[in-house]
Design an enzyme around this catalytic site. Structure first.
Site, PDB file in Angstrom:
ATOM      1  N   GLN A 103       0.909  -1.411   0.404  1.00 28.92           N
ATOM      2  CA  GLN A 103       0.051  -0.302  -0.129  1.00 28.92           C
ATOM      3  C   GLN A 103       1.238   1.064  -0.072  1.00 28.92           C
ATOM      4  OE1 GLN A 103      -1.231   0.343   4.636  1.00 28.92           O
ATOM      5  NE2 GLN A 103      -2.012  -1.814   3.531  1.00 28.92           N
ATOM      6  N   ARG A 200      -4.721   1.155  -1.466  1.00 29.36           N
ATOM      7  CA  ARG A 200      -3.963  -0.696  -1.855  1.00 29.36           C
ATOM      8  C   ARG A 200      -3.455  -0.284  -3.174  1.00 29.36           C
ATOM      9  NH1 ARG A 200      -8.164  -3.390   0.616  1.00 29.36           N
ATOM     10  NH2 ARG A 200      -7.633  -2.774   2.302  1.00 29.36           N
TER      11      ARG A 200
END
Length: 349
Positions: A103, A200
């Site tokens: 992420q 993400r």
């Protein structure tokens, strides 16, 4: 009734995660009926997840309610002018029984351009690391944004990212924009801006709690990513018992390490900020404003800004993270909430 401020202790918030483990239970926390505790939020002012004060006459009030009442006395005058009645940090423990997603977090400028209050800069202090555990921080080779997208589309993003094998006591500073991931077998303390803004990038095709693949934020992340190559993501430091060792100094927070073996006194008369002590090893206590507050690993105590002297004690060797905001380092983030309220009160007469 005496309504004077005092050092505040908080009830923990437990978060079940698809990748979470059960190591936090060894610190004495009971998070039943949750199956695991991937995250323990030790201190939070995040909306809907505000930490509740554990004792004293303020018990059952949350941290933001206390700031509304005591304002600069609690968090510091300049900190209150900057953030208003919202506690500006999130302090947590993270237990990864599996790899977390890869992420990235946006910085303040990008986050606000997209309607969010803050970006997210954070740091990790490693508490435990199983043999072979790894983490990801930054890129291991030079790539263009176009090349990055090609690796991502082929499912080979891990081939261009920098991996490290951390040990207990290691420190990693993760500025906004740096691609990162916590690996399986790591238990760590995280200090971060009060933001839950996460993009993400890759999640190993893993299903979420609903059985479906978790959402990726491929397009949103492109403008957030810092593509710089990183060969050593660890922040190197050395320390001595009963001394304050600087770990991180940035516009969002300052974090020091204090290995405690005997009583220690600190003077904060010139600091216009709250001070949080997070116990990361052993059993300790904070004495301030004529109160003594004990804590064990995973617990924290917030010392109000008006406290000028603090004494630290331990039952045997202990380690504390000392966390505060340096008003002189704060960036102008357009969040002068208290000033806005003063202006509004003047305007409406």
């Amino acid at each position: 009734m005496d309504t004077s401020l005092y050092p505040l202790k908080f009830l923990p918030l437990y978060k079940n995660k698809v990748w979470g483990g059960n190591k936090i239970k060894s610190f004495g926390f009971d998070y039943a009926p949750l199956e695991n505790c991937g995250e323990l939020w030790a201190l939070s002012g995040m909306e809907g997840n505000e930490s509740v004060i554990a004792d004293g006459f303020l018990a059952e009030n949350n941290i933001n309610e206390a700031i509304e009442i005591y304002m600069g006395e609690l968090v510091g005058e300049k900190v209150f002018q900057h953030f208003g009645a919202e506690f500006p940090l999130l302090i947590k423990l993270i237990d990864a029984a599996d790899d977390l997603s890869i992420q990235v977090h946006p910085d303040d400028v990008l986050a606000r351009s997209r309607g969010m209050e803050n970006g997210k800069t954070e740091m990790w202090y490693i508490l435990e690391a199983e043999e072979g555990s790894e983490l990801i921080t930054g890129f291991d080779k030079e790539v263009t944004p176009e090349e990055y997208q090609q690796y991502l589309a082929l499912g080979h993003i891990v081939d261009i990212l920098h991996r490290e094998k951390p040990q207990a006591g290691d420190l990693y500073f993760i500025p906004a924009g740096r691609v990162h991931a916590i690996g399986k077998g790591l238990l760590l303390a995280e200090i971060q801006q009060a933001s839950d803004c996460t993009y993400r990038l890759y999640d190993y095709n893993r299903p979420g709690s609903d059985g479906k693949p978790r959402t990726l934020h491929t397009a949103e992340a492109l403008d957030a990513i810092d593509y710089s190559v990183l060969k050593d993501g660890r922040t190197h430091y050395s320390y001595k018992p009963n001394a304050t060792t600087p770990l991180v100094e940035c516009p969002y927070f300052v974090t020091n390490l204090i290995p405690l073996e005997k009583p220690m006194r600190k003077d904060f008369s010139s600091l216009d900020s709250f001070v949080v002590y997070l116990c990361v090893d052993g059993i300790a206590a904070v004495r301030a404003m004529d109160r003594i507050v004990p804590m064990h690993a995973g617990e924290c105590v917030l010392v109000p800004a008006v406290a000028e002297q603090v004494e630290l004690f331990s039952e045997g060797p202990a380690k504390l993270l000392e966390i505060y905001i340096d008003p002189d380092k704060m960036e102008d983030n357009g969040q002068n909430h208290a000033a806005d309220l003063d202006w509004l009160a003047t305007f409406i007469g």
